[in-house]
Scaffold this active site. Structure first.
Site, PDB file in Angstrom:
ATOM      1  N   ARG A 171       0.843  -1.195   0.000  1.00 61.12           N
ATOM      2  CA  ARG A 171       0.000   0.000   0.000  1.00 61.12           C
ATOM      3  C   ARG A 171       0.881   1.250   0.000  1.00 61.12           C
ATOM      4  NH1 ARG A 171       0.163  -2.387   4.879  1.00 61.12           N
ATOM      5  NH2 ARG A 171       0.819  -1.162   6.667  1.00 61.12           N
ATOM      6  N   ARG A 247      15.581 -15.780   4.511  1.00 59.37           N
ATOM      7  CA  ARG A 247      16.630 -14.859   4.922  1.00 59.37           C
ATOM      8  C   ARG A 247      16.857 -15.055   6.417  1.00 59.37           C
ATOM      9  NH1 ARG A 247      19.769 -12.703   1.231  1.00 59.37           N
ATOM     10  NH2 ARG A 247      20.022 -10.739   2.378  1.00 59.37           N
ATOM     11  N   ARG A 277      19.910  -2.156  10.411  1.00 60.45           N
ATOM     12  CA  ARG A 277      19.428  -1.332  11.516  1.00 60.45           C
ATOM     13  C   ARG A 277      20.219  -1.630  12.771  1.00 60.45           C
ATOM     14  NH1 ARG A 277      13.513  -3.978  13.203  1.00 60.45           N
ATOM     15  NH2 ARG A 277      14.270  -6.060  13.740  1.00 60.45           N
ATOM     16  N   GLU A 298      22.172  -5.326  12.867  1.00 60.51           N
ATOM     17  CA  GLU A 298      21.585  -6.483  12.188  1.00 60.51           C
ATOM     18  C   GLU A 298      22.063  -6.538  10.732  1.00 60.51           C
ATOM     19  OE1 GLU A 298      17.374  -6.865  12.543  1.00 60.51           O
ATOM     20  OE2 GLU A 298      17.373  -6.439  14.699  1.00 60.51           O
ATOM     21  N   ASP A 348       3.141 -11.967  12.207  1.00 57.43           N
ATOM     22  CA  ASP A 348       3.342 -11.233  13.442  1.00 57.43           C
ATOM     23  C   ASP A 348       2.872 -12.087  14.614  1.00 57.43           C
ATOM     24  OD1 ASP A 348       4.439  -8.928  12.336  1.00 57.43           O
ATOM     25  OD2 ASP A 348       2.464  -8.063  11.914  1.00 57.43           O
TER      26      ASP A 348
END
Length: 381
Positions: A171, A247, A277, A298, A348
């Site tokens: 989106r 990954r 990050r 990371e 999640d």
């Protein structure tokens, strides 16, 4: 009924608890030396900071059943997750919002003016986007795309954005307000004592036996009336058709006095910066005070056989292999595949718990009516 469950993450723990509460005997096999899977948390012995051992996990949901469920096993403290990103030597807000736009373009636009401005930046020649890059260019234009999406995406996925499906960027990733909360869900929180204590509480039932550092093997399967598999889908079949792509992440620890970056997560959008990050973990518990700090850089790379899988790649080749494994799994008996790895999807935590509760409902109802348990709760393909 004897139920064997592979995996002591949220999926396995929730289903184990539901079956145990209905009087079934459950044995949970966990190949790691702790429960909670990738949500595992532990106190750092030197600083006392709660460490998210496999990277930060922020709980957020709009599902009232899930919210009530997790609050039944531990105290959830309100936590509003905010992310910053460093690009070209400057710090910006994420997700991209009105302040980000005004910072990047050195303007002072209001919401309506900024909306019109971004529409002018977008590429009108792109019809149906064929890949991630076209999706971004169609909606936000090249300047925002190159600043906040191009480099980070290349590092995260190890591919040029033109090789990634447009669906990854589902989106318009822009807010025309100064709202900088990363999530929109009504319930956003962190467990006061970490996720591991919550999973331990879920598994704390006389009908549940937990075997740590013990994978569920082929020989173990025959001891149970039914098996719930939360491990990798392809692992159930011994990877005999090849491995599905993931990954994984490598973490580089940083220890220092004081405060390293002033926020929980700082992304690094420049492709030249090798890490994606830095997460500074004491900021995930702002109600605590610590003189020292622990943070982790990371690094994302392709997952090998001995690595911890994090993100399913789900490109064309993986989807073809996935179809083959799903066809075999659907023909299997005595097993139900659930969870992030068992259904080869990125989920999640709230979705993981919600699907485990719904799968338990369905499985227990099937048992009570004498029907065969289905191999998959959720749609996999």
């Amino acid at each position: 009924m004897q139920i064997g469950i592979a995996g002591a993450g949220f999926s396995g723990a929730v289903i184990a608890r539901r079956f145990a509460e209905e009087g079934h005997r459950v044995v949970v096999f966990e190949q790691r030396d702790h429960v909670a899977g990738n949500c595992h948390t532990e106190r750092d012995p030197d600083t006392g900071i709660m460490i998210h051992r496999y990277g930060p996990h922020i709980f957020h949901t709009g599902d009232e059943r899930v919210w009530n469920y997790i609050n039944g096993f531990g105290e959830m403290v309100p936590f509003n997750h905010r992310v910053r990103t460093t690009v070209g030597g400057r710090v910006y807000l994420l997700p991209v919002n009105l302040l980000t736009i005004n910072q990047l373009f050195e303007t002072a636009m209001g919401p309506d003016e900024a909306r019109e401005f971004i529409e002018m930046q977008s590429d009108p020649t792109i019809g149906e986007p064929a890949n991630f890059e076209e999706q971004a260019l169609k909606f936000v234009g090249r300047r925002i795309y190159e600043a906040f999406f191009y480099g980070y995406t290349r590092k995260q996925w190890g591919l040029d954005p033109t090789e990634l499906p447009a669906s990854i960027l589902k989106r318009l990733p822009v807010r025309f307000s100064y709202e900088d909360s990363y999530f929109n869900h009504p319930h956003q929180a962190m467990p006061r004592h970490g996720y591991t204590t919550i999973v331990e509480a879920i598994l704390d039932h006389p009908g549940i036996e937990v075997r740590l550092s013990t994978p569920l093997t082929d020989d173990d399967r025959v001891d149970f009336d039914h098996v719930v598999w939360t491990g990798p889908l392809d692992a159930w079949f011994g990877y005999d058709q090849g491995r599905l792509g993931y990954r994984t992440l490598d973490f580089e620890e940083i220890r220092a006095d004081g405060d390293l970056q002033g926020c929980s997560v700082m992304n690094y959008g420049d492709f030249e910066t090798p890490f994606t990050r830095i997460a500074e973990h004491k900021h995930f518990a702002p109600w605590e005070e610590h003189d020292k700090t622990v943070a982790f850089r990371e690094f994302s790379r392709l997952c090998g056989p001995d690595d911890t899988p994090y993100y399913p790649i789900r490109l064309a080749n993986d989807k073809g292999l996935l179809r083959d494994y799903v066809a075999r799994a659907e023909a299997a008996s005595g097993v139900t595949f659930v969870g992030r790895l068992g259904t080869y999807r990125y989920l999640d935590m709230d979705v993981t718990i919600g699907e485990a509760l719904a799968a338990s409902d369905q499985m227990l109802e099937s048992l009570s009516s004498g029907r065969t348990l289905r191999p998959f709760y959720a749609r996999v393909l």
